[in-house]
Design a protein around this motif. Structure first.
Motif, mmCIF file in Angstrom:
data_model
loop_
_atom_site.group_PDB
_atom_site.id
_atom_site.type_symbol
_atom_site.label_atom_id
_atom_site.label_comp_id
_atom_site.label_asym_id
_atom_site.label_seq_id
_atom_site.Cartn_x
_atom_site.Cartn_y
_atom_site.Cartn_z
ATOM 1 N N ALA A 22 0.836 -1.207 0.000
ATOM 2 C CA ALA A 22 0.000 0.000 0.000
ATOM 3 C C ALA A 22 0.873 1.260 0.000
ATOM 4 O O ALA A 22 0.539 2.246 -0.678
ATOM 5 C CB ALA A 22 -0.939 -0.008 1.196
ATOM 6 N N GLU A 23 1.973 1.233 0.730
ATOM 7 C CA GLU A 23 2.882 2.387 0.724
ATOM 8 C C GLU A 23 3.444 2.623 -0.682
ATOM 9 O O GLU A 23 3.494 3.771 -1.141
ATOM 10 C CB GLU A 23 4.049 2.163 1.699
ATOM 11 N N ASN A 25 2.047 1.829 -3.480
ATOM 12 C CA ASN A 25 0.954 2.350 -4.317
ATOM 13 C C ASN A 25 0.592 3.789 -3.977
ATOM 14 O O ASN A 25 0.050 4.502 -4.820
ATOM 15 C CB ASN A 25 -0.265 1.435 -4.236
ATOM 16 N N ALA A 26 0.929 4.223 -2.769
ATOM 17 C CA ALA A 26 0.688 5.615 -2.378
ATOM 18 C C ALA A 26 1.849 6.526 -2.768
ATOM 19 O O ALA A 26 1.822 7.725 -2.477
ATOM 20 C CB ALA A 26 0.446 5.685 -0.859
ATOM 21 N N ARG A 34 7.386 4.288 -7.729
ATOM 22 C CA ARG A 34 6.672 5.571 -7.844
ATOM 23 C C ARG A 34 6.353 5.877 -9.301
ATOM 24 O O ARG A 34 5.318 6.463 -9.605
ATOM 25 C CB ARG A 34 7.514 6.710 -7.262
ATOM 26 N N ARG A 37 3.409 2.771 -10.931
ATOM 27 C CA ARG A 37 2.227 2.377 -10.155
ATOM 28 C C ARG A 37 1.033 2.183 -11.068
ATOM 29 O O ARG A 37 0.985 2.793 -12.138
ATOM 30 C CB ARG A 37 1.893 3.469 -9.123
#
Length: 92
Positions: A22-23, A25-26, A34, A37
């Protein structure tokens, strides 16, 4: 992890794997993820020590795409034959 465009990213964490995905994807992960994604977890291993996990991460990062796919798809018996430089080349 499989990234947008089909590229693979190999990493490690000493925490919750789903949280780490999740990190990424954020946008809080590596520079590579980064730019590629979203990412999807396609394979995971657990190791008893951080040092062993890091060693395995570096090993897998050095593999070619075919070998990574064999690992992900559970075709472990094919891994030795897929080593870089040992792949069969069609003659003809």
């Amino acid at each position: 992890m499989r990234c947008t465009g089909g590229a693979f990213y190999s990493g490690s964490t000493n925490g919750d794997v789903e949280f780490r995905v999740a990190e990424h994807n954020a946008g809080l992960g590596a520079n590579f993820t980064r730019r590629h994604r979203p990412v999807t977890l396609v394979y995971c291993e657990e190791w008893p020590t951080v040092a062993q996990a890091y060693e395995r991460e570096k090993q897998v990062q050095g593999w070619g795409r075919a070998k990574k796919l064999a690992l992900i798809e559970g075709r472990g018996s094919e891994l030795p034959g897929l080593a870089r430089g040992r792949q069969r080349k069609d003659v003809g």
